[in-house]
Design a protein around this motif. Structure first.
Motif, PDB file in Angstrom:
ATOM      1  N   LEU A 280       0.852  -1.187   0.000  1.00 33.38           N
ATOM      2  CA  LEU A 280       0.000   0.000   0.000  1.00 33.38           C
ATOM      3  C   LEU A 280       0.888   1.238   0.000  1.00 33.38           C
ATOM      4  O   LEU A 280       1.762   1.385   0.867  1.00 33.38           O
ATOM      5  N   VAL A 281       0.664   2.118  -0.982  1.00 34.70           N
ATOM      6  CA  VAL A 281       1.378   3.400  -1.058  1.00 34.70           C
ATOM      7  C   VAL A 281       0.325   4.502  -1.009  1.00 34.70           C
ATOM      8  O   VAL A 281      -0.555   4.567  -1.876  1.00 34.70           O
ATOM      9  N   ASP A 282       0.388   5.378  -0.006  1.00 36.31           N
ATOM     10  CA  ASP A 282      -0.655   6.391   0.137  1.00 36.31           C
ATOM     11  C   ASP A 282      -0.139   7.606   0.897  1.00 36.31           C
ATOM     12  O   ASP A 282       1.063   7.752   1.113  1.00 36.31           O
ATOM     13  N   SER A 283      -1.072   8.489   1.256  1.00 35.52           N
ATOM     14  CA  SER A 283      -0.784   9.655   2.102  1.00 35.52           C
ATOM     15  C   SER A 283       0.329  10.525   1.545  1.00 35.52           C
ATOM     16  O   SER A 283       1.264  10.901   2.249  1.00 35.52           O
ATOM     17  N   SER A 284       0.221  10.847   0.239  1.00 34.35           N
ATOM     18  CA  SER A 284       1.120  11.792  -0.436  1.00 34.35           C
ATOM     19  C   SER A 284       2.537  11.264  -0.629  1.00 34.35           C
ATOM     20  O   SER A 284       3.471  12.053  -0.828  1.00 34.35           O
ATOM     21  N   ALA A 285       2.720   9.956  -0.584  1.00 34.70           N
ATOM     22  CA  ALA A 285       4.036   9.410  -0.912  1.00 34.70           C
ATOM     23  C   ALA A 285       4.373   9.699  -2.374  1.00 34.70           C
ATOM     24  O   ALA A 285       3.502   9.664  -3.241  1.00 34.70           O
ATOM     25  N   VAL A 286       5.639   9.976  -2.661  1.00 33.56           N
ATOM     26  CA  VAL A 286       6.074  10.288  -4.021  1.00 33.56           C
ATOM     27  C   VAL A 286       7.373   9.553  -4.320  1.00 33.56           C
ATOM     28  O   VAL A 286       8.137   9.199  -3.417  1.00 33.56           O
ATOM     29  N   ASN A 287       7.618   9.328  -5.624  1.00 35.02           N
ATOM     30  CA  ASN A 287       8.889   8.779  -6.088  1.00 35.02           C
ATOM     31  C   ASN A 287       9.214   7.442  -5.421  1.00 35.02           C
ATOM     32  O   ASN A 287      10.289   7.253  -4.842  1.00 35.02           O
TER      33      ASN A 287
END
Length: 359
Positions: A280-287
């Motif tokens: 799960l990638v979330d909450s404004s994660a980038v790159n």
């Protein structure tokens, strides 16, 4: 403290019962730490060979089992921290199993130099502070009984890396059965943690689920999980109550997740899926990069009705997903292999088609 050491050179602490009765079976805790390492200590070894007369039993103390504060380069090996001599009875230290506030310490070693760090009230290992850089946590059993078969939970995370601590190497541990995350790296931690070769969420046999009660790995900083060029450093992250890996917030920019086995056991059985998403990638994660074009294909088994990978949130951007193999548990085709609800992503390339398991 049971033992306080400072202004000392070339010291070994081994074969003691620190916080228990002489038989190592009942709580007789010291009023503060079991062992506290103070200033100007060099060449300190705590423990020896697990299961011999060299390893210490460090349990039942009213603060930490071991606190390393003031001096670094301490070697902690072959100890039982939070359990009794029999390796199953919980005799909790009232705070952390091991608290590390300094640099270049080594916790654990291969074979009989592993530590058993289980049953403590808070995290098994807690690393904190800008001074706490380049620590190695290796080959330990964290949250399990001494034989690795059953949960003996630490009351928070298995390992916590916090408050500017950077460049931690978490290698070849068994981290299962903990109340929180297997490994937790919040946004106030430093960057540069590497996580490789660990088993997170399974018993020592590599097949029985002994779930961490939250995520296998929860990180809000730049970390490297797995090694695309080295198959000996594959993490097996399976059976956890939430997602296998959760990456969140912009401070996780630059995270790479490559060459892991997620949601499968060591035999390739997909019924060991994490109960939420594989990743799960979330909450404004980038790159964030999931997989590697040039490395070994990453295998993600996942539960029917969930996602192998979920990228969520309009501000979660530039997530690259490449060279992954997706294996869904048996059931109806209700799962989405890769769910993208983000405002923009780095693209999908080179992934294998979904496979539906038959067993």
């Amino acid at each position: 403290q049971g033992i306080y050491i400072s202004l000392a050179d070339t010291t070994t602490i081994k074969g003691n019962k620190i916080g228990t009765d002489p038989g190592g079976s009942n709580d007789n805790g010291n009023g503060a730490d079991g062992i506290k390492v103070g200033a100007t200590v060099t060449n300190l070894t705590i423990g020896g060979v697990l299961g011999s007369n060299e390893g210490n039993i460090i349990s039942g103390n009213n603060d930490d089992g071991i606190e390393i504060n003031g001096s670094g380069s301490v070697f902690v090996k072959g100890n039982t921290i939070g359990l009794g001599l029999n390796g199953t009875t919980v005799i909790a230290n009232s705070q952390y199993g091991i608290r590390i506030l300094t640099a270049s310490n080594t916790i654990g070693g291969s074979g009989p130099e592993k530590n058993i760090i289980s049953g403590n009230t808070l995290s098994g290992v807690f690393i904190s502070g800008a001074a706490a850089s380049a620590n190695a946590i290796s080959y330990n059993r964290i949250g399990l009984s001494a034989d690795g078969s059953t949960a003996k939970a630490n009351g928070s995370n298995g390992i916590t890396v916090s408050t500017s601590a950077a460049n931690t190497n978490i290698l070849s541990n068994q981290i299962s059965g903990n109340v929180g995350n297997g490994i937790d790296i919040p946004s106030d931690a430093g960057d540069g943690t590497t996580i490789s070769g660990n088993t997170i969420g399974l018993a020592n046999d590599g097949t029985t689920v002994v779930a961490n009660s939250n995520h296998g790995i929860n990180s809000a900083r730049k970390v490297t999980i797995g090694d695309a060029s080295d198959d000996t450093k594959i993490n097996v992250i399976s059976g956890n109550t939430q997602s296998g890996i959760h990456i969140s917030t912009a401070t996780a920019s630059g995270t790479v997740i490559a060459n892991n086995v997620i949601g499968m056991d060591k035999l390739g059985t997909p019924t060991k899926a994490n109960q939420a998403n594989g990743i799960l990638v979330d909450s404004s994660a980038v790159n964030v990069t999931i997989g590697s074009v040039s490395g070994t294909t990453q295998v993600i088994g996942y539960k029917d009705g969930q996602n192998a990978i979920k990228v969520d949130g309009a501000a979660t951007t530039n997530v690259k997903i490449a060279k992954n193999k997706f294996i869904r548990n048996t059931g109806s085709a209700t799962s989405i292999t890769v769910a993208m609800t983000n405002g923009g992503n780095g693209g999908l390339s080179g992934n294998d088609a979904i496979t539906v398991a038959t067993s």
